[in-house]
Design a protein around this motif. Structure first.
Motif, mmCIF file in Angstrom:
data_model
loop_
_atom_site.group_PDB
_atom_site.id
_atom_site.type_symbol
_atom_site.label_atom_id
_atom_site.label_comp_id
_atom_site.label_asym_id
_atom_site.label_seq_id
_atom_site.Cartn_x
_atom_site.Cartn_y
_atom_site.Cartn_z
ATOM 1 N N TYR A 526 0.760 -1.091 -0.025
ATOM 2 C CA TYR A 526 -0.075 -0.122 -0.129
ATOM 3 C C TYR A 526 1.010 1.396 0.022
ATOM 4 C CZ TYR A 526 -3.962 2.963 0.880
ATOM 5 O OH TYR A 526 -5.060 4.071 1.101
ATOM 6 N N MET A 527 1.778 1.272 0.861
ATOM 7 C CA MET A 527 2.904 2.432 0.730
ATOM 8 C C MET A 527 3.574 2.487 -0.566
ATOM 9 S SD MET A 527 2.604 4.212 3.368
ATOM 10 C CE MET A 527 3.973 5.231 3.074
ATOM 11 N N THR A 528 3.637 1.463 -1.321
ATOM 12 C CA THR A 528 4.272 1.816 -2.592
ATOM 13 C C THR A 528 3.247 2.153 -3.535
ATOM 14 O OG1 THR A 528 5.540 -0.489 -2.380
ATOM 15 C CG2 THR A 528 5.295 0.365 -4.704
ATOM 16 N N LEU A 529 2.006 1.922 -3.333
ATOM 17 C CA LEU A 529 1.022 2.494 -4.032
ATOM 18 C C LEU A 529 0.870 3.998 -3.930
ATOM 19 C CD1 LEU A 529 -1.694 2.592 -5.949
ATOM 20 C CD2 LEU A 529 -2.920 2.006 -4.157
ATOM 21 N N PHE A 530 1.095 4.495 -2.336
ATOM 22 C CA PHE A 530 1.083 5.538 -2.067
ATOM 23 C C PHE A 530 2.269 6.534 -2.865
ATOM 24 C CE2 PHE A 530 2.931 9.068 0.719
ATOM 25 C CZ PHE A 530 1.979 9.775 0.699
ATOM 26 N N GLN A 531 3.369 6.138 -2.693
ATOM 27 C CA GLN A 531 4.653 6.757 -3.434
ATOM 28 C C GLN A 531 4.262 6.925 -4.877
ATOM 29 O OE1 GLN A 531 6.974 8.145 -1.944
ATOM 30 N NE2 GLN A 531 7.365 6.955 -0.052
ATOM 31 N N HIS A 532 3.860 6.014 -5.576
ATOM 32 C CA HIS A 532 3.496 5.757 -7.082
ATOM 33 C C HIS A 532 2.409 7.091 -7.354
ATOM 34 C CE1 HIS A 532 2.515 4.893 -10.846
ATOM 35 N NE2 HIS A 532 1.579 4.686 -10.957
ATOM 36 N N MET A 533 1.450 7.186 -6.521
ATOM 37 C CA MET A 533 0.340 8.009 -6.883
ATOM 38 C C MET A 533 0.587 9.435 -6.573
ATOM 39 S SD MET A 533 -2.127 6.240 -7.977
ATOM 40 C CE MET A 533 -3.155 7.705 -8.297
ATOM 41 N N LEU A 534 1.574 9.662 -5.264
ATOM 42 C CA LEU A 534 2.037 10.841 -5.081
ATOM 43 C C LEU A 534 2.972 11.329 -6.501
ATOM 44 C CD1 LEU A 534 2.595 13.310 -3.160
ATOM 45 C CD2 LEU A 534 4.552 11.974 -2.174
ATOM 46 N N GLN A 535 3.594 10.559 -6.814
ATOM 47 C CA GLN A 535 4.460 11.132 -7.934
ATOM 48 C C GLN A 535 3.693 11.332 -9.356
ATOM 49 O OE1 GLN A 535 7.645 11.876 -7.836
ATOM 50 N NE2 GLN A 535 7.937 11.396 -5.845
ATOM 51 N N GLU A 536 2.598 10.665 -9.312
ATOM 52 C CA GLU A 536 1.660 10.593 -10.717
ATOM 53 C C GLU A 536 0.785 11.872 -10.715
ATOM 54 O OE1 GLU A 536 0.930 8.875 -13.329
ATOM 55 O OE2 GLU A 536 2.861 7.970 -12.980
ATOM 56 N N THR A 537 0.409 12.203 -9.125
ATOM 57 C CA THR A 537 -0.550 13.312 -8.994
ATOM 58 C C THR A 537 -0.155 14.438 -8.645
ATOM 59 O OG1 THR A 537 -1.086 12.575 -6.925
ATOM 60 C CG2 THR A 537 -2.511 11.682 -8.650
ATOM 61 N N ALA A 538 1.282 14.656 -8.360
ATOM 62 C CA ALA A 538 1.947 15.882 -7.740
ATOM 63 C C ALA A 538 1.762 17.153 -8.494
ATOM 64 C CB ALA A 538 3.533 15.851 -7.278
ATOM 65 N N GLU A 539 1.927 17.286 -9.670
ATOM 66 C CA GLU A 539 1.627 18.326 -10.535
ATOM 67 C C GLU A 539 0.023 18.789 -10.561
ATOM 68 O OE1 GLU A 539 2.529 19.878 -15.146
ATOM 69 O OE2 GLU A 539 4.015 18.524 -14.052
ATOM 70 N N LYS A 540 -0.668 17.630 -10.689
ATOM 71 C CA LYS A 540 -2.343 17.962 -10.498
ATOM 72 C C LYS A 540 -2.537 18.438 -9.160
ATOM 73 C CE LYS A 540 -6.170 15.522 -11.712
ATOM 74 N NZ LYS A 540 -6.693 14.204 -12.412
ATOM 75 N N ILE A 541 -2.297 18.306 -8.308
ATOM 76 C CA ILE A 541 -2.342 18.590 -6.928
ATOM 77 C C ILE A 541 -1.772 20.099 -6.695
ATOM 78 C CG2 ILE A 541 -2.077 18.410 -4.495
ATOM 79 C CD1 ILE A 541 -1.958 15.144 -5.075
ATOM 80 N N ALA A 542 -0.461 20.085 -7.226
ATOM 81 C CA ALA A 542 0.101 21.469 -7.171
ATOM 82 C C ALA A 542 -0.857 22.794 -7.805
ATOM 83 C CB ALA A 542 1.426 21.539 -7.626
ATOM 84 N N LEU A 543 -1.351 22.124 -9.024
ATOM 85 C CA LEU A 543 -2.056 23.134 -9.731
ATOM 86 C C LEU A 543 -3.476 23.471 -9.106
ATOM 87 C CD1 LEU A 543 -2.650 24.718 -12.408
ATOM 88 C CD2 LEU A 543 -3.483 22.636 -13.405
ATOM 89 N N ALA A 544 -4.144 22.460 -8.511
ATOM 90 C CA ALA A 544 -5.238 22.567 -7.894
ATOM 91 C C ALA A 544 -4.980 23.666 -6.608
ATOM 92 C CB ALA A 544 -6.015 21.580 -7.492
ATOM 93 N N ALA A 545 -4.035 23.270 -5.831
ATOM 94 C CA ALA A 545 -3.672 24.039 -4.674
ATOM 95 C C ALA A 545 -3.218 25.598 -4.952
ATOM 96 C CB ALA A 545 -2.512 23.576 -3.999
#
Length: 835
Positions: A526-545
Motif C-alpha cells: 500500500y505504501m508503494t501505491l501511495f508513493q506511486h500515486m504521489l509522483q503521478e498526481t503531484a503536478e495536478k495537486i500543485a495546480l489545484a492548490a
C-alpha cells in the motif's frame, strides 16, 4: 450676557460679556450658508486656565440638548461644504436650505431625508477622522453623507489593551490633552489618500497641525483637509498653516460653516464662581430600569481597556462607533438597526418629553437611535469639560450636574442644561455595560432633575466577554512555520477501538468524536501505491492548490488568516500557505482547528484566532467535499458563533477538490485521489482525527487529538508537502489563469452531488444518509476507519481508484460497478445487525 449685533441681515461684529471681566468679540468674515449665528452657538466660561471661554455649540448635542436631527444636519452641512469646495459637487447646496433647517421642524426632517436618500459621490478614497470627545458624532455624521470611498475613525482617550496604537497626538488647550487612534489596519493610513480631520471649532488650529505632523511623520501623504463648524484662526494662525504646508510639502484645505476672528479680554475664571444646585424635589426617587440591546447593533471588538485607576474592563467595544474604523458599506448595513432599536425604546417612553443621553465619546449611535423614538425627544451627551453654570439669558450653560464617570471613577463628568421638571424620562446610553455600584454617583446627581423614570441602555453587555484562550501547546510533526494546531493533546486518555466495536457504538447512538479508531500501519504494498500515486498526481495537486491560493489572494487580499479543518484540511492548508509564500512573498498565519459533525466547530479555537488577529478575514480550508455535511456544519457553526459573540466570521470554505459542488472556491471538481487521503496520521502531521469528550475538554481547552510520536520514522507528512511544492514553479502561470477563470465563472454551489446520495439511499434502502460516504477521499476513510458494506465505483479502469481497489481487496469488501454517479466511487457502511 449682552449680545450686541448690528441691524444688518447678517451682522459682522458680535460682542459677548461672558462673566466678570471676561469678554470675547467675534468678527464674522464668512458664513457661506447664512446660518444665523445665534443658531450655531452661545458663550460660556470654562474652568480652564489655558482657555477661559467656550463656544457652546447648539449643533453638536454635547452641552446643549437638541433635536436628534440637528447634529446630523451639522455633519451634512460640513459634508456639503467639503464636496463643494473639493469637487464642485453642489447637490446638497442646491436642495438643502441650511440657513433654516436647524430651526424649522418640517424643513429639518425634509432636509435630513434628502441627505440620507441622496448620499454624495466621493471621487477619491478618503479617511475622515473625528476628534474626541466632542466631535465624534459630528465627524461620523459628515462621513455618513458619502456614498462610497469613505472610511471613518474617531480619536479616543481610552487606554485600550490588545489593540495597536496607530497614532497619538496632543490637544494642548484641552482639559484632557491626549488623543489616540487604535486597532485599525495600518493600511488605512499607509497610503496616499486624503485625510479629513473633523472638529467642532478651531481657534488657533494648533491641534489639527499637531495631528497632521503625527500622521505625516509615520504615514506621509500630500493632501489633508480640516473641517469645522467654526474657524476663528487669526492671520498669524493661518500663516502658520502656510508655513507647515511648505515645510511638509503638503496641502491643507480648511473648510468651515462660519469663519472669522476673535478678540479676548480679561482672564480665565477661577473656581470661586458659585455652582448651580437644583431645588429639593417633592416627588419620589425616579424608577431606574436596565435595558440591554442584544445583537442588533452588529459585531463587537474584543479589546479591553484600562482606566486611570489601572482597573481593567474586558467588556468588548461596539464596532459601529468608528473607534476602530468603519467603512461606508458597514455604515449602510447598520441603518435598519437604528430604526429597530429606536422603535423598541419608543415603546418604553412614559411621557411627552424625553432626554437621550450619550456618554463621553459615545454619541453618534445614541443620537441615531433617538431619531426613531418619536416626537419630544432631545439628545445630548455627558462631558468631562468643566464649565461655570450661570442662570442668565443667552449664557451657554444654565444648569449643571457633576458626578464620577461610571467607567472611570477618578474622572469627573458633567451634564449641562437640564431644566428642573422638564423631562418625563431619561435614556442613558452606555456602549459597554457598567457595574451597578459605579452608577450611584450619576443616579444621585440626576435624582433632583424631576424625571419619573431613568433607563440605563447598554449596547454591549458583560455576557459578551470572551474567555481568554491560552496559547496552544505544540502537537504534531509539522513545523510551526507551516501550521499551528489548535488542539489539546489527549494521548492515552481516549481508548482506541477496532472498527467493529466502534461502528456498533456509533450506530447505537454514541457520537463518533468520543472514540478513536485503531490506526494500523499500512502494508508495504500500500505504501508503494501511495508513493506511486504521489509522483503521478503531484503536478495536478500543485495546480489545484495554486489555483485555490490565487483565488483567495485575488478575492480576499492579504489581510487573511488560513484556517484548515483538521485533519484532512491540514496538509492542504500548508500547500496553499507555501504557494502564497513562494508566489507573493507573504507568510500568512495558518491554524488547523477541529470541526465535528453535529457538534460544530471548536469555538475556543476561533476565539484564539480572533485574539491573535482581531481584524483579519478567516479563510477556511479543507481537502475535498463529499455530500457537503462539513460545509453545512461550518455554515451553521459560524452563524452560532457570530450570534453568540457578535462576530462576523464568514463560513467561506475553499477545497482542493469539490466533486459535490458544495463550495465556490475550489481547485477542481474532478473526483480524483489526493494521496494524503490514502493514509491516516502519517501524512497528517502524526495527529489523529479530532476528539471531543466533555470530561476531557475544559472551558478554555481546544478540542482534542492524539499525537502518534511513536510513528515518527514512518511519517511522510513533510514528504507529501515537499513533493508537491517542488512542482509550483511549473504550474504558477497556469494556476493564475485557472483562478481568473474560476473567479469570472464564480457560481453559487449547486449541491449536485447530494442528489446522487439521495438516489443511492433509496436504491440500497439505507436508513441513514450518513451511511453513504461519497467520493474518493470519503470512500478511503470508510475502508480505513469504518465497517464497509460495499464499495460502488463508476469504472474499474478509473486510475483514481487503484488504492480503493487495493484496500477493498485487503479488507475483503465487495466492489460493485454503478454508473451515473456524480463521484468516482462511494463507500456504503454496513448496518450493524443487518446484511
Amino acid at each position: 450676557m449682552s449680545n450686541i449685533t448690528l441691524p444688518a441681515c447678517l451682522p459682522k461684529m458680535y460682542s459677548y460679556d461672558i462673566l466678570e471681566n471676561l469678554k470675547v468679540e467675534v468678527h464674522v468674515v464668512t458664513n457661506v450658508y447664512k446660518i444665523p449665528i445665534d443658531n450655531l452657538f452661545l458663550m460660556a466660561a470654562r474652568k480652564n486656565t489655558k482657555r477661559g471661554f467656550l463656544f457652546v455649540s447648539k449643533i453638536l448635542g454635547k452641552h446643549i440638548p437638541v433635536h436628534p436631527l440637528i447634529p446630523l444636519l451639522g455633519g451634512g452641512a460640513l459634508a456639503s461644504r467639503y464636496a463643494s469646495v473639493m469637487y464642485q459637487q453642489r447637490d446638497f447646496e442646491e436642495h438643502c436650505d441650511f440657513s433654516k433647517a436647524f430651526t424649522n421642524s418640517s424643513l429639518m426632517t425634509a432636509t435630513w431625508e434628502y441627505i440620507k436618500s441622496n448620499p454624495l459621490p466621493l471621487p477619491e478614497k478618503t479617511l475622515f477622522i473625528g476628534f474626541a470627545e466632542t466631535a465624534t458624532a459630528l465627524g461620523h455624521g459628515a462621513f455618513s453623507c458619502f456614498a462610497q470611498n469613505a472610511k471613518y475613525i474617531h480619536t479616543t482617550r481610552d487606554n485600550i489593551l490588545g489593540a495597536d496604537m496607530v497614532l497619538n497626538f496632543a490637544e494642548e488647550h484641552s482639559h484632557a490633552v491626549d488623543h489616540y487612534c487604535y486597532g485599525i489596519e495600518r493600511e488605512w493610513f499607509a497610503n496616499d489618500e486624503t485625510i479629513v480631520l473633523v472638529d467642532d471649532e478651531i481657534t488657533t488650529g494648533k491641534s489639527a497641525l499637531n495631528f497632521i505632523r503625527a500622521i505625516q511623520q509615520q504615514y506621509p501623504r500630500k493632501k489633508y483637509a480640516v473641517l469645522s463648524l467654526l474657524d476663528w484662526r487669526s492671520k498669524a494662525d493661518k500663516k502658520k498653516y502656510l508655513e507647515v504646508e511648505k515645510e511638509l510639502q503638503i496641502q491643507i484645505h480648511t473648510i468651515s460653516l462660519l469663519s472669522g476672528e476673535i478678540a479676548v479680554e480679561g482672564e480665565p475664571m477661577t473656581d470661586g464662581q458659585q455652582s448651580f444646585s437644583y431645588a429639593v424635589q417633592k416627588h419620589g426617587e425616579p424608577i431606574v430600569e436596565k435595558l440591554i440591546i442584544k445583537d442588533d447593533l452588529g459585531m463587537v471588538k474584543n479589546f479591553s481597556s484600562l482606566n486611570t485607576k489601572s482597573e481593567e474592563n474586558n467588556i468588548p467595544y461596539l464596532h459601529a462607533t468608528g473607534r476602530f474604523g468603519i467603512t461606508s458599506q458597514e455604515q449602510n448595513d447598520i441603518e435598519k438597526a437604528y430604526c429597530k432599536v429606536g422603535n423598541w425604546l419608543k415603546q418604553k417612553r412614559q411621557g411627552k418629553n424625553t432626554l437621550c443621553l450619550g456618554t463621553g465619546e459615545f454619541m453618534y449611535i445614541p443620537f441615531r437611535i433617538a431619531g426613531y423614538m418619536g416626537e419630544g425627544v432631545n439628545v445630548q451627551s455627558t462631558t468631562r469639560s468643566p464649565i461655570f453654570p450661570v442662570q442668565r439669558e443667552n449664557y451657554g450653560v444654565q444648569q449643571a450636574i457633576c458626578f464620577a464617570n461610571p467607567e472611570d471613577g477618578s474622572i469627573v463628568n458633567y451634564v449641562y442644561n437640564i431644566p428642573p421638571d422638564h423631562y418625563d424620562d431619561v435614556f442613558i446610553f452606555f456602549e459597554r455595560e457598567v457595574e451597578d455600584n459605579h452608577l450611584e454617583s450619576l443616579l444621585q446627581a440626576l435624582a433632583p432633575i424631576g424625571v419619573s423614570r431613568i433607563y440605563l441602555v447598554t449596547c454591549v453587555s458583560r455576557n459578551l466577554i470572551k474567555p481568554v484562550i491560552p496559547h496552544p501547546k505544540s502537537i504534531g510533526s509539522y513545523s510551526s512555520r507551516d501550521v499551528v494546531f489548535l488542539l489539546k493533546n489527549i494521548s492515552g486518555l481516549v481508548p482506541e477501538l477496532n472498527n467493529q466495536i466502534r461502528e456498533a457504538a456509533i450506530q447505537g447512538g454514541r457520537h463518533y468524536s468520543e472514540m478513536l479508531p485503531v490506526e494500523y500501519q499500512p502494508k508495504p504494498e500500500y505504501m508503494t501505491l501511495f508513493q506511486h500515486m504521489l509522483q503521478e498526481t503531484a503536478e495536478k495537486i500543485a495546480l489545484a492548490a495554486g489555483s485555490v491560493a490565487e483565488q483567495i489572494i485575488q478575492l480576499k487580499g492579504t489581510g487573511i488568516v488560513l484556517v484548515s479543518l483538521a485533519r484532512a484540511g491540514t496538509p492542504i492548508g500548508i500547500l496553499i500557505k507555501r504557494y502564497i509564500e513562494e508566489k507573493f512573498g507573504i507568510s500568512l498565519p495558518h491554524y488547523s482547528v477541529s470541526i465535528i459533525r453535529d457538534k460544530g466547530i471548536d469555538e475556543n479555537a476561533l476565539l484564539y484566532i480572533r485574539q491573535q488577529h482581531p481584524d483579519a478575514t478567516l479563510q477556511f480550508i479543507d481537502g475535498w467535499t463529499g455530500k457537503g455535511a462539513i460545509t453545512n456544519q461550518l455554515i451553521n457553526a459560524c452563524t452560532i458563533f457570530n450570534q453568540k459573540y457578535r462576530e462576523t466570521v464568514e463560513p467561506d470554505l475553499a477545497v482542493l477538490a469539490d466533486p459535490g459542488h458544495c463550495v465556490r472556491l475550489y481547485g477542481t471538481r474532478e473526483d480524483f485521489l489526493i494521496p494524503s487521503a490514502c493514509l491516516n496520521s502519517t501524512v497528517s502531521g502524526l495527529v489523529s482525527r479530532t476528539v471531543h469528550v466533555a470530561e476531557l475538554i475544559d472551558k478554555i481547552d481546544f478540542h482534542g487529538a492524539r499525537f502518534y510520536e511513536e510513528w515518527i520514522k514512518e511519517d511522510v507528512s513533510l514528504l507529501f508537502i515537499e513533493t508537491i511544492v517542488d512542482k509550483y514553479p511549473l504550474i504558477a502561470h497556469k494556476a493564475s489563469q485557472m483562478a481568473q477563470k474560476h473567479i469570472r465563472d464564480l457560481q453559487v454551489p449547486t449541491w449536485a452531488g447530494l442528489n446522487t446520495i439521495k438516489q443511492l439511499q433509496d436504491i440500497f434502502h439505507l436508513p441513514d444518509i450518513n451511511l453513504i460516504k461519497p467520493g474518493v477521499g470519503e470512500t478511503t476513510r470508510v475502508l480505513l476507519r469504518r465497517v464497509p458494506w460495499k464499495i460502488l465505483i463508476d469504472n474499474k479502469e478509473n486510475p483514481n481508484l487503484q488504492h480503493i481497489l487495493l484496500l477493498a481487496k485487503d479488507r475483503g469488501v465487495a466492489v460493485e460497478e454503478f454508473t451515473g454517479m456524480s463521484y468516482s466511487c462511494c463507500g456504503l457502511i454496513k448496518t450493524m445487525g443487518g446484511d
